[in-house]
Design an enzyme around this catalytic site. Structure first.
Site, PDB file in Angstrom:
ATOM      1  CE  LYS A 164      -3.299   3.033   0.549  1.00 41.69           C
ATOM      2  NZ  LYS A 164      -4.237   3.168  -0.595  1.00 41.69           N
ATOM      3  CB  CYS A 208      -3.925   9.029   0.096  1.00 45.58           C
ATOM      4  SG  CYS A 208      -5.793   8.546   0.421  1.00 45.58           S
TER       5      CYS A 208
END
Ligand code: SAJ
Length: 413
Positions: A202, A256
């Protein structure tokens, strides 16, 4: 028997995930510490906009309820935010409090999945130790895993269904159980691995994008120095079958990409210098833009500047970590009156005005967000210049005023 799934954290990822699981037939309790959000959801009020979310809610509400308390459930999915600390590390505060709220109700045979983006080793470290406090053992008495989200705001629901996913698990049985939960609605392929590898994958995805954007931002400044057009350079370079340079812009926003690379970087500072440099380059873009705006505005004797767009990217209502905020602050500090408009954002730290008010007063405008609505913006005779940090109007620049696009010779003042 129907599975009971508790999704802890009803933000941009948790809420659509909960609704997709409910639509797929599971009994879902969406949990959040925000009582106002829970009360709103009970009456069908959604806390944010996202294409298809209203329809999804309508088709899922039979199996969905919302609560401030975490119930006993078969599966727990943790989707709470992970901010970055002042010293650029992953702030586990919310992951820890969410895990602490699961621990007292955790029963043998249950599955706990972390979906929040975390630093390497968090799932099998702090999360596991909190959950095992009651005496149950991970991998033996309950199942533990990590599955990252990959959905892009603006196309979240479709990407949640279609994208391939990585199921990280503590044991082979954990991996299988974790994949089965998401298998309720995910149509993409599932790849099984250990929890830390899944956590790192991720972070790599978002760091890759951040580094690539930083490369594009450096190229923008270089092309300005060289007197050529970065948008043309990138578009031509991307014809090469193995080249995919991203787009330059006023800075990287959102919750993010502007944060996650730090979680990887802080896990091994000595070997992650490219990631650190990329963060610095991207974080430096708002100030670079403000400096150029300052010069252009002064050349035009402008006092009032309009900022078009607060959303961190086009066509979303999310203003988190937006480059518009530092640009606004720096221009105000330099003595300008600054008016800000966004057609979609309502929650933000900068004062917003209507487009009419902005165009009535601004001597010049800066496009910070490339919303579709700005492609056809009708400026008034008051505006003497337009600065385009997204290359939005490159092929159709406004007539009769000065046009300055980031990454072109015009940006060199
Ligand atoms: N941006 C550029 N140039 C580009 C692309 C983006 O300046 O070429 C800017 C955008 O304007 C924005 C920021 O970067 O300010 C981030 O936007 P984004 O569209 O790249 O990403 P996010 O933050 O909306 O979503 C990302 C996605 N990750 C990847 O594409 C690898 C998404 O799939 C993740 O689920 C999400 O982060 C997340 O939650 O981690």
């Amino acid at each position: 028997m129907k599975q009971h799934i508790a999704v802890v954290g009803l933000g941009y990822i948790g809420l659509p995930t909960a609704l997709l699981l409910a639509k797929a037939g599971a009994t879902v309790t969406g949990c959040d510490i925000d009582a106002k959000k829970i009360a709103g959801l009970a009456t069908g009020i959604l806390p944010f906009q996202e294409p298809g979310l209203t329809e999804l809610y309508a088709s899922a509400k039979e199996n969905f309820s919302a609560s401030t308390k975490v119930p006993v459930a078969d599966v727990y999915i943790v989707c709470v935010p992970t901010p970055v600390t002042a010293d650029k590390k992953c702030d586990n505060r919310f992951v820890e409090s969410a895990t602490n709220s699961i621990a007292p109700v955790l029963q043998a045979g249950a599955t706990v999945i972390i979906e929040s983006t975390v630093a390497p080793g968090t799932t099998t470290g702090i999360v596991r130790s909190i959950l095992e406090k009651g005496g149950l053992v991970a991998g033996k008495d309950f199942y533990l895993g990590f599955v990252s989200e990959k959905a892009i705001p603006g196309n979240t629901i479709s990407e949640m269904i279609k994208n391939d996913r990585i199921a990280g698990g503590l044991t082979p049985e954990c991996k299988k159980r974790v994949a089965a939960v998401y298998g309720l609605f995910v149509e993409g392929a599932f790849f099984q691995t250990d929890c830390t590898t899944a956590e790192v994958v991720k972070l790599v995805e978002n760091s890759y994008r951040d580094v690539n954007i930083a490369f594009a931002n450096e190229l923008a400044r270089t092309c300005t120095t060289l007197g050529i057009n970065v948008w043309e350079v990138i578009s031509l370079a991307n014809h090469h079958p193995r080249v995919n340079v991203h787009e330059p812009g006023p800075g990287v926003g959102g919750h993010c990409i502007a944060l996650d690379p730090w979680f990887l970087q802080s896990s091994d500072p000595a070997n992650t210098t490219i990631i650190k440099r990329a963060r610095e380059i991207n974080d430096g873009m708002p100030s670079y833009v403000a400096t150029v705006v300052d010069k252009i505005a002064k050349n035009h004797q402008s006092k009032c500047i309009g900022i078009l767009g607060v959303a961190y990217k086009k066509n979303v209502d999310d203003g988190r970590e937006t480059p518009a905020e530092p640009i606004f602050k720096e221009l105000v500090a330099r003595g300008f009156t600054v008016l800000v408009h966004d057609p979609l954002v309502t929650k933000t730290n900068v004062p917003l005005t209507t487009l009419e008010e902005l165009l009535a007063s601004a001597d010049g405008v800066i496009i910070v967000t490339d919303h579709d609505a700005y492609k056809t913006i009708a400026l008034t005779p008051k505006q003497k210049w337009l600065i385009d940090t997204r290359g939005l109007l490159l092929t159709n620049p406004p007539k009769n005023i000065s046009y300055y696009a980031l990454g072109t010779s015009a940006f060199n003042l």
